[in-house]
Scaffold this motif. Structure first.
Motif, mmCIF file in Angstrom:
data_model
loop_
_atom_site.group_PDB
_atom_site.id
_atom_site.type_symbol
_atom_site.label_atom_id
_atom_site.label_comp_id
_atom_site.label_asym_id
_atom_site.label_seq_id
_atom_site.Cartn_x
_atom_site.Cartn_y
_atom_site.Cartn_z
ATOM 1 N N GLY A 52 -69.590 45.186 81.120
ATOM 2 C CA GLY A 52 -69.924 46.184 82.133
ATOM 3 C C GLY A 52 -71.138 45.761 82.948
ATOM 4 O O GLY A 52 -72.121 45.256 82.394
ATOM 5 N N CYS A 53 -71.077 45.967 84.243
ATOM 6 C CA CYS A 53 -72.184 45.541 85.104
ATOM 7 C C CYS A 53 -73.465 46.315 84.831
ATOM 8 O O CYS A 53 -74.555 45.784 85.030
ATOM 9 N N SER A 54 -73.355 47.551 84.345
ATOM 10 C CA SER A 54 -74.578 48.308 84.042
ATOM 11 C C SER A 54 -75.368 47.622 82.933
ATOM 12 O O SER A 54 -76.606 47.570 82.981
ATOM 13 N N GLU A 55 -74.681 47.071 81.941
ATOM 14 C CA GLU A 55 -75.349 46.339 80.855
ATOM 15 C C GLU A 55 -76.052 45.097 81.397
ATOM 16 O O GLU A 55 -77.196 44.806 81.046
ATOM 17 N N ALA A 56 -75.374 44.357 82.260
ATOM 18 C CA ALA A 56 -75.955 43.141 82.834
ATOM 19 C C ALA A 56 -77.143 43.474 83.737
ATOM 20 O O ALA A 56 -78.170 42.791 83.702
ATOM 21 N N MET A 57 -77.017 44.523 84.541
ATOM 22 C CA MET A 57 -78.115 44.918 85.435
ATOM 23 C C MET A 57 -79.335 45.384 84.647
ATOM 24 O O MET A 57 -80.470 45.062 84.989
ATOM 25 N N GLU A 58 -79.099 46.133 83.587
ATOM 26 C CA GLU A 58 -80.210 46.594 82.750
ATOM 27 C C GLU A 58 -80.947 45.408 82.137
ATOM 28 O O GLU A 58 -82.171 45.361 82.111
ATOM 29 N N PHE A 59 -80.194 44.426 81.661
ATOM 30 C CA PHE A 59 -80.807 43.233 81.070
ATOM 31 C C PHE A 59 -81.586 42.436 82.119
ATOM 32 O O PHE A 59 -82.651 41.894 81.838
ATOM 33 N N ALA A 60 -81.066 42.380 83.352
ATOM 34 C CA ALA A 60 -81.738 41.642 84.428
ATOM 35 C C ALA A 60 -82.944 42.405 84.968
ATOM 36 O O ALA A 60 -83.760 41.837 85.689
#
Length: 154
Positions: A52-60
């Motif tokens: 999920g992009c929300s997981e990737a964005m949160e990590f970034a």
């Protein structure tokens, strides 16, 4: 009396034999099983997979920029590290400002006729976020930019 002693000795001998075999099994098989398990984790854990992009964005430590389209988010971390790759397209207008606003930890790097690149200003980060964040934007002929984000730990 002699027969009774032989019978007891044989019973003890069997018990010691089984205990010895069990011990050897643990000593020999357990390390092999552990190595096999580690090899499985390393090969399976290293295969990129959709996330999920929300997981990737949160990590970034950022958010998807306004007007971003066609986002594809991938977890490409390994066994001992975390890493995400995000690719999307967005209008080229005010690209540097919008990417800097969406990803506050990055600063513009190079800017040339083919695109822009960004990197994080320092390695300090909030807990749970990537140590390194890199953005590369490539200009397309149709007035858009193809953006590729790499967020990872080492």
């Amino acid at each position: 009396m002699h027969a009774e002693r032989v019978e007891r000795h044989t019973g003890r001998h069997r018990w010691v034999t089984w205990l010895s075999l069990a011990f050897l099994g643990v000593v020999l098989i357990a390390p092999l099983a552990f190595l096999g398990f580690c090899a499985l984790l390393m090969t399976e854990g290293g295969k990129p997979h959709a996330v999920g992009c929300s997981e990737a964005m949160e990590f970034a430590g950022g958010s998807m920029p306004a007007q971003a389209t066609g986002a594809v988010c991938t977890d490409d971390g390994g066994w001992q590290d975390r890493g995400y790759t995000v690719e999307f397209r967005m209008p080229r207008d005010e690209l540097a400002q919008r990417l800097t606003a969406a990803f506050p930890r990055v600063r513009p790097g190079t800017d040339n006729a083919s695109g822009l690149s960004f990197g994080n200003a320092d390695a300090s980060r909030p807990d749970g976020q990537a140590m390194f964040v890199h953005l590369d934007a490539t200009y397309e002929a149709d007035g858009t930019a193809r953006v590729k984000l790499h967020a990872f730990d080492t």
